[in-house]
Design a protein around this motif. Structure first.
Motif, mmCIF file in Angstrom:
data_model
loop_
_atom_site.group_PDB
_atom_site.id
_atom_site.type_symbol
_atom_site.label_atom_id
_atom_site.label_comp_id
_atom_site.label_asym_id
_atom_site.label_seq_id
_atom_site.Cartn_x
_atom_site.Cartn_y
_atom_site.Cartn_z
ATOM 1 N N PHE A 224 0.838 -1.198 0.000
ATOM 2 C CA PHE A 224 0.000 0.000 0.000
ATOM 3 C C PHE A 224 0.874 1.248 0.000
ATOM 4 O O PHE A 224 2.062 1.211 0.335
ATOM 5 C CB PHE A 224 -0.916 -0.001 1.226
ATOM 6 N N ASP A 225 0.273 2.342 -0.408
ATOM 7 C CA ASP A 225 0.880 3.657 -0.234
ATOM 8 C C ASP A 225 0.392 4.191 1.109
ATOM 9 O O ASP A 225 -0.802 4.481 1.264
ATOM 10 C CB ASP A 225 0.438 4.619 -1.345
ATOM 11 N N PRO A 226 1.285 4.315 2.106
ATOM 12 C CA PRO A 226 0.828 4.869 3.383
ATOM 13 C C PRO A 226 0.276 6.279 3.216
ATOM 14 O O PRO A 226 0.581 6.970 2.235
ATOM 15 C CB PRO A 226 2.110 4.877 4.230
ATOM 16 N N ARG A 227 -0.544 6.707 4.137
ATOM 17 C CA ARG A 227 -1.113 8.061 4.060
ATOM 18 C C ARG A 227 -0.001 9.089 3.881
ATOM 19 O O ARG A 227 1.053 9.021 4.507
ATOM 20 C CB ARG A 227 -1.960 8.363 5.282
ATOM 21 N N GLY A 228 -0.256 10.044 2.978
ATOM 22 C CA GLY A 228 0.738 11.055 2.652
ATOM 23 C C GLY A 228 1.666 10.673 1.531
ATOM 24 O O GLY A 228 2.464 11.494 1.075
ATOM 25 N N VAL A 229 1.580 9.422 1.063
ATOM 26 C CA VAL A 229 2.526 8.863 0.096
ATOM 27 C C VAL A 229 1.810 8.486 -1.196
ATOM 28 O O VAL A 229 0.704 7.930 -1.170
ATOM 29 C CB VAL A 229 3.213 7.615 0.676
ATOM 30 N N GLY A 230 2.454 8.748 -2.333
ATOM 31 C CA GLY A 230 1.951 8.260 -3.610
ATOM 32 C C GLY A 230 0.531 8.682 -3.893
ATOM 33 O O GLY A 230 0.207 9.852 -3.999
ATOM 34 N N ARG A 231 -0.406 7.686 -3.976
ATOM 35 C CA ARG A 231 -1.803 7.979 -4.256
ATOM 36 C C ARG A 231 -2.650 8.179 -3.013
ATOM 37 O O ARG A 231 -3.826 8.478 -3.115
ATOM 38 C CB ARG A 231 -2.405 6.842 -5.076
ATOM 39 N N SER A 232 -2.058 7.992 -1.855
ATOM 40 C CA SER A 232 -2.838 8.066 -0.613
ATOM 41 C C SER A 232 -2.758 9.458 0.002
ATOM 42 O O SER A 232 -1.991 9.711 0.931
ATOM 43 C CB SER A 232 -2.339 7.010 0.381
ATOM 44 N N ALA A 233 -3.567 10.385 -0.566
ATOM 45 C CA ALA A 233 -3.569 11.773 -0.090
ATOM 46 C C ALA A 233 -2.148 12.307 0.030
ATOM 47 O O ALA A 233 -1.692 12.667 1.115
ATOM 48 C CB ALA A 233 -4.301 11.893 1.239
ATOM 49 N N PRO A 234 -1.406 12.376 -1.088
ATOM 50 C CA PRO A 234 0.034 12.679 -1.020
ATOM 51 C C PRO A 234 0.347 14.061 -0.478
ATOM 52 O O PRO A 234 -0.344 15.033 -0.792
ATOM 53 C CB PRO A 234 0.481 12.549 -2.472
ATOM 54 N N VAL A 235 1.392 14.136 0.321
ATOM 55 C CA VAL A 235 1.953 15.421 0.725
ATOM 56 C C VAL A 235 2.702 15.985 -0.476
ATOM 57 O O VAL A 235 3.560 15.316 -1.063
ATOM 58 C CB VAL A 235 2.918 15.256 1.915
ATOM 59 N N LEU A 236 2.377 17.204 -0.845
ATOM 60 C CA LEU A 236 3.043 17.885 -1.954
ATOM 61 C C LEU A 236 3.630 19.186 -1.436
ATOM 62 O O LEU A 236 3.037 19.851 -0.597
ATOM 63 C CB LEU A 236 2.056 18.157 -3.084
ATOM 64 N N CYS A 237 4.804 19.547 -1.956
ATOM 65 C CA CYS A 237 5.479 20.759 -1.483
ATOM 66 C C CYS A 237 5.868 21.624 -2.675
ATOM 67 O O CYS A 237 5.040 22.356 -3.185
ATOM 68 C CB CYS A 237 6.694 20.385 -0.630
ATOM 69 N N GLU A 238 7.079 21.503 -3.157
ATOM 70 C CA GLU A 238 7.533 22.354 -4.256
ATOM 71 C C GLU A 238 7.365 21.659 -5.610
ATOM 72 O O GLU A 238 7.184 20.440 -5.689
ATOM 73 C CB GLU A 238 8.993 22.741 -4.038
ATOM 74 N N SER A 239 7.470 22.458 -6.673
ATOM 75 C CA SER A 239 7.351 21.938 -8.034
ATOM 76 C C SER A 239 8.628 21.177 -8.412
ATOM 77 O O SER A 239 9.646 21.242 -7.720
ATOM 78 C CB SER A 239 7.138 23.090 -9.012
ATOM 79 N N ASP A 240 8.562 20.476 -9.545
ATOM 80 C CA ASP A 240 9.733 19.719 -9.994
ATOM 81 C C ASP A 240 10.941 20.630 -10.228
ATOM 82 O O ASP A 240 12.064 20.294 -9.842
ATOM 83 C CB ASP A 240 9.409 18.952 -11.283
ATOM 84 N N SER A 241 10.719 21.766 -10.869
ATOM 85 C CA SER A 241 11.847 22.674 -11.126
ATOM 86 C C SER A 241 12.406 23.226 -9.822
ATOM 87 O O SER A 241 13.627 23.392 -9.669
ATOM 88 C CB SER A 241 11.406 23.814 -12.048
ATOM 89 N N GLN A 242 11.530 23.510 -8.861
ATOM 90 C CA GLN A 242 11.995 23.980 -7.557
ATOM 91 C C GLN A 242 12.770 22.884 -6.825
ATOM 92 O O GLN A 242 13.750 23.165 -6.131
ATOM 93 C CB GLN A 242 10.814 24.450 -6.712
ATOM 94 N N LEU A 243 12.349 21.636 -7.000
ATOM 95 C CA LEU A 243 13.059 20.527 -6.370
ATOM 96 C C LEU A 243 14.448 20.354 -6.969
ATOM 97 O O LEU A 243 15.407 20.026 -6.263
ATOM 98 C CB LEU A 243 12.258 19.232 -6.501
ATOM 99 N N ASP A 244 14.574 20.579 -8.276
ATOM 100 C CA ASP A 244 15.913 20.549 -8.884
ATOM 101 C C ASP A 244 16.844 21.531 -8.173
ATOM 102 O O ASP A 244 17.994 21.204 -7.846
ATOM 103 C CB ASP A 244 15.837 20.902 -10.371
ATOM 104 N N THR A 245 16.340 22.725 -7.922
ATOM 105 C CA THR A 245 17.139 23.734 -7.216
ATOM 106 C C THR A 245 17.400 23.322 -5.772
ATOM 107 O O THR A 245 18.519 23.468 -5.264
ATOM 108 C CB THR A 245 16.414 25.094 -7.244
ATOM 109 N N PHE A 246 16.373 22.786 -5.136
ATOM 110 C CA PHE A 246 16.484 22.375 -3.728
ATOM 111 C C PHE A 246 17.593 21.338 -3.545
ATOM 112 O O PHE A 246 18.392 21.421 -2.605
ATOM 113 C CB PHE A 246 15.146 21.814 -3.256
ATOM 114 N N PHE A 247 17.659 20.370 -4.438
ATOM 115 C CA PHE A 247 18.642 19.301 -4.293
ATOM 116 C C PHE A 247 20.042 19.704 -4.758
ATOM 117 O O PHE A 247 20.993 18.947 -4.571
ATOM 118 C CB PHE A 247 18.179 18.044 -5.034
#
Length: 513
Positions: free
Chosen positions: A139-162
């Motif tokens: 299963f996808d635990p809550r907050g993960v994948g399809r189970s009410a996922p936690v979302l934060c920054e966009s993909d381009s922002q994540l590139d910068t973040f990492f």
């Protein structure tokens, strides 16, 4: 350093996709007694973006198809008749005689933040023997994948973040790191306000007990790996009488604070790097990345120092920074099978080409080749920060750097500054460490690997003691990499399979080499 999720390969049905989309906002109304719900199992389509994307899972050997469904669970377990969320499930039905079927075997592969819906199909071949008597379920635990996922920054922002400097060397760089962390964490609060307070491990454990009932099992039969061992321990504490046959592999030390856990990981990754260097230089042919173990490690340290001053080309248009290289090296130490890629990546980096190390880093961070990110990093952060009470200031981390550098010259700073991840988090942490005391629970097989970098071997004994007298049986694997069962060591697999299939535990303190 979050434990990376396994390769992704599956997701939910079209109807479940629509349901999950509706429920992701956590606005579903109460549904009375959720233990009486009937799951609708259908073919699995391609994974969602938060699950990591990719193709739908291939049929199992023999042609059987993977089936997916969505289980409704309370958004807030303190209000069980209130709003609901959808928990994404996947299963492969048992292929043995119906009379021999034991029930469902539920897997959690760790993270926290890894999608079980995509991971189980990718590794199903490893668990084929268990499918003779169990439906394999994850299963996808809550907050993960399809189970009410936690979302934060966009993909381009994540590139910068990492790409940011994760090992500041002065006050100005420390302020930049903290500011960037707060910016990321504020984005999580803005995009995921409803689910953020409800992703603690205790919430996921209660979801699993609901899952047990909805699947029709009187006991929860369970296989937890890495963080999955912590989740399993918390489940055993909350529901000791509901524990069936359970295996904990790559065991998290439940007695440690986040600081102690990070320091333990620093030692673990350094040990794994030491073992890699020893292995490379002990082969008959020349080791291409150093003449002696110390030479290998010194060259790596110099590479990282040089990258801090001047990154090299990675995967266009990104460059390989010190942070990305450290992340990539760490990823390669999760399995001895990856050591050849570490050797190749270091060879290329010494020649000014950072592509392989960046690919390894991307794998750690859940980035696909097309630049899309799964939500493993947001989910990992949300679950950890909700679970862990301590919050560490820059000044405190600075004072602890000598301890971390002593534990690992390569990974010490990186893991120490990782403790700043919960800075300004919107939800208070629950405790210093999880409670896994489970008197009266059925026997739990606890498997520790002496060369595990991410969950060092000592954690297995700590888990055995914390579960309580007479609960756990310890099995030791003298090997390398994160986990023991998927090393394909025949001794480990026989002990685990015998226990899960027949109920017979190995002799206490059995050692597999």
């Amino acid at each position: 350093m979050p434990n990376p999720s396994r390769p992704r390969a599956a997701a939910l049905t079209t109807s479940a996709v629509l349901m999950a989309a509706l429920l992701a906002g956590c606005g579903g109304s109460g549904h009375g007694d959720l233990t009486k719900q009937k799951l609708q199992w259908k073919d699995c389509p391609a994974p969602s973006a938060p699950e990591g994307g990719g193709p739908a899972p291939s049929p199992l050997p023999g042609g059987a198809k993977w089936q997916c469904s969505t289980m409704l669970a309370p958004l807030d377990w303190a209000k069980p008749k209130g709003d609901t969320i959808g928990i994404a499930l996947i299963r492969a039905k048992a292929d043995g005689p119906a009379k021999d079927r034991i029930g469902s075997l539920v897997f959690n592969f760790g993270g926290p933040g890894g999608s079980g819906v995509t991971t189980l199909p990718a590794f199903a071949e490893d668990y084929a023997a268990l499918r003779t008597r169990y439906d394999l379920v994850s299963f996808d635990p809550r907050g993960v994948g399809r189970s009410a996922p936690v979302l934060c920054e966009s993909d381009s922002q994540l590139d910068t973040f990492f790409q940011q400097d994760a090992t500041p060397e002065n006050t100005a760089e420390q302020k930049q790191l903290i500011a960037r962390t707060e910016k990321f964490n504020n984005a999580c609060e803005q995009r995921s306000p409803k689910i953020l307070p409800h992703v603690r491990t205790t919430d996921a454990a209660r979801d699993m007990d609901l899952m047990r009932q909805v699947l029709g099992d009187s006991k929860l039969h369970y296989f937890g790996i890495s963080y999955g061992t912590e989740l399993g321990g918390v489940y055993a504490h909350l529901f000791p009488k509901h524990v069936g046959r359970a295996v904990f592999d790559a065991v998290v030390d439940p007695t440690q604070t986040p600081e102690e856990g990070a320091l333990s990981q620093a030692r673990g990754f350094q040990l794994a790097l030491d073992n890699f260097a020893e292995d490379c230089t002990s082969k008959v042919e020349d080791c291409p990345v150093g003449d002696t173990p110390d030479d290998v490690k010194n060259r790596i340290a110099k590479l990282l120092k040089d990258l801090e001053k001047k990154p090299i080309p990675g995967i266009y248009p990104r460059q390989l920074t010190q942070t990305a290289a450290t992340n990539g090296i760490a990823q390669s130490l999760y399995s001895k099978d990856f050591w050849e890629y570490l050797t190749e990546g270091l060879e290329q980096a010494y020649d000014g080409d950072g592509r392989v190390l960046m690919l390894l880093s991307d794998s750690m961070n859940g980035r696909s080749e097309n630049g899309d990110y799964s939500n493993i990093t947001p989910a990992n952060l949300a679950i950890n920060c909700s679970d862990e009470k301590p919050r560490y200031s820059a000044a405190y981390i600075q004072s602890k750097l000598p301890d971390f550098r002593g534990a690992s010259p390569v990974f010490g700073d990186y893991l120490a500054w990782g403790m700043a991840g919960c800075t300004d988090w919107a939800v208070p942490g629950a405790a210093d460490h999880p409670d896994v005391h489970a008197p009266g629970a059925a026997p739990i097989l606890v498997v520790g690997n002496t060369g595990d970098p991410a969950t060092p071997y000592e954690g297995a004994r700590a888990m055995v003691d914390a579960l309580g007298k007479g609960v756990a049986v310890e099995l030791t694997y003298k090997g390398q990499g994160h986990g023991a069962y998927d090393s394909k060591n025949k001794c480990v697999q026989k002990a685990v399979n015998d226990y899960l299939l027949t109920g017979k535990t190995p002799e206490p303190n059995t050692v597999c080499g």
